[in-house]
Design a protein around this motif. Structure first.
Motif, PDB file in Angstrom:
ATOM      1  N   ASP A   1      10.121   3.020   6.257  1.00  0.00           N
ATOM      2  CA  ASP A   1       9.802   1.656   6.716  1.00  0.00           C
ATOM      3  C   ASP A   1      10.912   1.176   7.628  1.00  0.00           C
ATOM      4  O   ASP A   1      12.093   1.425   7.378  1.00  0.00           O
ATOM      5  CB  ASP A   1       9.652   0.689   5.545  1.00  0.00           C
ATOM      6  CG  ASP A   1       8.884  -0.568   5.972  1.00  0.00           C
ATOM      7  OD1 ASP A   1       7.705  -0.693   5.597  1.00  0.00           O
ATOM      8  OD2 ASP A   1       9.461  -1.413   6.701  1.00  0.00           O
TER       9      ASP A   1
ATOM     10  N   ARG B   1       3.760 -12.488   0.908  1.00  0.00           N
ATOM     11  CA  ARG B   1       2.526 -12.806   1.631  1.00  0.00           C
ATOM     12  C   ARG B   1       1.428 -12.874   0.575  1.00  0.00           C
ATOM     13  O   ARG B   1       0.913 -13.922   0.283  1.00  0.00           O
ATOM     14  CB  ARG B   1       2.234 -11.740   2.691  1.00  0.00           C
ATOM     15  CG  ARG B   1       3.186 -11.856   3.861  1.00  0.00           C
ATOM     16  CD  ARG B   1       2.711 -11.025   5.021  1.00  0.00           C
ATOM     17  NE  ARG B   1       2.900  -9.621   4.753  1.00  0.00           N
ATOM     18  CZ  ARG B   1       2.155  -8.651   5.274  1.00  0.00           C
ATOM     19  NH1 ARG B   1       1.159  -8.935   6.079  1.00  0.00           N
ATOM     20  NH2 ARG B   1       2.403  -7.399   4.999  1.00  0.00           N
TER      21      ARG B   1
ATOM     22  N   THR C   1       0.833  -1.211   0.000  1.00  0.00           N
ATOM     23  CA  THR C   1       0.000   0.000   0.000  1.00  0.00           C
ATOM     24  C   THR C   1       0.866   1.260   0.000  1.00  0.00           C
ATOM     25  O   THR C   1       0.679   2.162  -0.822  1.00  0.00           O
ATOM     26  CB  THR C   1      -0.924   0.036   1.240  1.00  0.00           C
ATOM     27  OG1 THR C   1      -1.637  -1.188   1.330  1.00  0.00           O
ATOM     28  CG2 THR C   1      -1.900   1.187   1.166  1.00  0.00           C
TER      29      THR C   1
ATOM     30  N   ASP D   1      -3.882  -2.293   5.147  1.00  0.00           N
ATOM     31  CA  ASP D   1      -4.220  -3.133   6.298  1.00  0.00           C
ATOM     32  C   ASP D   1      -4.427  -2.330   7.581  1.00  0.00           C
ATOM     33  O   ASP D   1      -5.073  -2.812   8.509  1.00  0.00           O
ATOM     34  CB  ASP D   1      -3.113  -4.175   6.547  1.00  0.00           C
ATOM     35  CG  ASP D   1      -3.332  -5.446   5.728  1.00  0.00           C
ATOM     36  OD1 ASP D   1      -4.116  -5.397   4.756  1.00  0.00           O
ATOM     37  OD2 ASP D   1      -2.718  -6.484   6.043  1.00  0.00           O
TER      38      ASP D   1
END
Ligand SMILES: Cc1cc2nc3c(=O)[nH]c(=O)nc-3n(C[C@H](O)[C@H](O)[C@H](O)COP(=O)(O)OP(=O)(O)OC[C@H]3O[C@@H](n4cnc5c(N)ncnc54)[C@H](O)[C@@H]3O)c2cc1C
Length: 507
Positions: A45, A55, A26, A301
């Motif tokens: 990050d 994933r 995202t 998420d």
């Protein structure tokens, strides 16, 4: 852990338009689109490296269209179309067959692919690094957030060196995943759709050929056993076995390597593959709210999670990014009022809820199907194409908020390649020339790309909608359609009202 009170020693303050916290699928997609919007962006990050093991494995055609805009279509040559999904009972009697491959769709791409997430993330990290108006902070952890009224302050620390930085930004977007610290800072609540499950995921690269597995790109689920088992071929030579845990199963026992050897033993002996992952995941179906608090927003998420049964978690986060980036672009440039950002949640939330609820239902039902004695008919998967909730769309138009098609233009190029990441008007030239001067000047003010052709696939698509003109938003959803020049005048005026500060729109 983020908090709003701790002050750090800060030796340098950097100013950007948007800070994107989290470089999963995202955040990387959002960062890239904000770059296309010309904004100054910092992406952060805590991971120094792109993720090594996938994933997400499934991409749908709409998301592939977003990949096209993001500049990663060159990876498609290594994606695999999906095959037939077979559902078996405990005695390997077939319960259901579903063909997941609908071929090339109206989106201009194959209906469904299996792809390799680490390659996608690696390319987008590279784009972010190359972007002259951006800053990349890989290996940095966000430690605190502060609302400074007309801006936000983000403090971060490099994990390896304990170096501190402070970034001042107009907006922060928390793309920081299911355990989002930004969400916590915003004080959001979450709705639980009640489908919490755990699964053991074992990914391998086989080192020998096997003929006891489904052929081609086919996959299976065996239900009606203690731990329902799913087999899929993910990108390239990789395959995935997924075992659903019962409530009383011990996660630690399932995550042992020996368990993976055991699960795979009907097909492979342990020396016949390289194991890539053997992890237990917990799936939850949650929707957070609100998605915006002042200058803080959530995407991916952090805003919503769902079980993996539709392969739509990542796809939904990328839809968030395509919806949000153009709105942030307009607001930061002062072209639209701040309340345009309200439409991000009103549009996206009902859309994603459709996937979340259905994934939750499927997760709860995985064993409920009954086997038949005969080979069941081959069902064909159908695309879910939910409509956006209310927001930037012509309320009176039933096609507003639906996903547009992507025809090829006369020169053979896909429509989005010609248009770019911006609003587009596709219209019969006669209808366009009959519009008022105000409409023509509004089209310019709004920065709408007017497609200079109306033939072949493009014309067939528009007339097939029963229209003579359509306005497509940058995220590829329809603002609305018009049947003649007078209707197009009204449609463009409505777009002006939706986007422009009210003073400008009234003038
Ligand atoms: C096994 C599995 C299979 C799946 N299969 C599919 C599929 O086939 N198709 C599909 O569409 N979806 C699938 N999903 C869902 C999909 O993986 C997720 O929805 C998607 O990856 C979420 O992306 P994200 O960028 O929103 O969050 P994440 O990928 O979780 O990224 C969040 C990032 O934020 C960073 N971060 C967090 N806090 C901080 C901080 N304080 N400072 C700095 N960095 C921070 C983290 O390091 C992380 O990189 C699957 C999920 C799993 C687990």
């Amino acid at each position: 852990m983020m908090n709003s009170t701790v002050e750090h020693d800060v030796d340098a303050e950097i100013t950007v338009d948007v800070v994107v916290i989290g470089c999963g699928t995202t955040g990387l997609a959002l960062g890239r689109l904000l770059e296309l919007e010309g904004l100054r962006v910092a992406v952060i990050d805590r991971g120094r490296m792109p993720m090594a093991r996938p994933r997400a494995t499934h991409v749908d055609d709409e998301t592939m269209r977003a990949f096209q805009t993001l500049g990663v279509r060159h990876l498609e040559k290594d994606f695999s179309p999906m095959g037939i999904y077979r559902h078996y009972d405990d005695k390997w009697r077939i319960v259901m067959r579903m063909d997941m491959n609908r071929g090339r769709t109206e989106q201009g791409w194959q209906s469904d692919y299996m792809f390799h997430q680490p390659d996608f993330e690696a390319v987008l990290r590279g784009y972010a690094y190359n972007y002259a108006n951006g800053g990349t902070y890989f290996g940095w952890e966000v430690t605190s957030l502060k609302d400074a009224g007309d801006s936000v302050l983000v403090d971060l620390r490099e994990t390896a060196t304990a170096l501190d930085r402070r970034i001042r930004a107009s907006f922060v977007v928390g793309c920081d995943g299911a355990n989002s610290g930004v969400r916590e800072f915003m004080g959001c609540t979450q709705i639980d759709h009640r489908a919490t499950h755990r699964s053991l995921i074992v990914d391998i690269i086989p080192l020998v050929a096997k003929d006891n597995l489904p052929p081609g790109r086919d996959a299976f689920i065996q239900g009606a056993i203690r731990n329902p088992l799913t087999f899929t071929r993910i990108a390239g030579p990789r395959v995935r076995f997924e075992l659903m845990l019962r409530p009383d199963d011990d996660s630690a026992a399932f995550a042992r390597t020996e368990k993976a050897y055991d699960v795979l033993s009907p097909w492979f002996s342990p020396e016949e593959y390289r194991m890539l992952r053997c992890d237990v995941y917990e799936w939850r179906s949650l929707t957070a709210g609100p998605w915006r608090a002042g200058r803080f927003l959530l995407a991916g998420d952090s805003a919503h999670t769902m079980p993996p049964h539709l392969g739509q978690g990542m796809c939904s986060g990328i839809r968030d990014a395509t919806n949000l980036a153009w709105k942030l672009g307009r607001v930061v440039r002062g072209e639209s009022p701040m309340n345009l950002l309200e439409t991000y949640e009103t549009e996206r939330r009902p859309h994603v809820d459709t996937y979340t609820r259905l994934s939750a239902r499927l997760a709860n039902k995985i064993e409920a199907l009954a086997a038949s004695e005969e080979e069941p008919p081959l069902l064909r998967a159908e695309a879910l194409r939910p409509r956006l909730g209310p927001g930037v769309g012509d309320d009176a138009n039933e096609l507003a908020g639906t996903l547009s098609s992507q025809p090829r233009t006369a020169g053979g190029r896909l429509l989005d390649d010609v248009v770019g990441y911006r609003f587009a008007l596709v219209a019969d030239p006669a209808v366009l020339s009959g519009t008022s001067d105000r409409t023509k000047s509004l089209l310019e003010t709004l920065g709408i790309h007017v497609l200079q052709e109306f033939s072949g696939e493009v014309r067939d698509w528009v007339t097939g909608l029963g229209a003579a003109a359509v306005i497509i938003r940058p995220d590829r959803y329809l603002f609305g359609t018009a049947g003649d020049s007078a209707e197009l005048d009204v449609l463009v005026a409505a777009l002006g009202t939706s986007l422009l500060p009210s003073a400008m729109s009234a003038s």
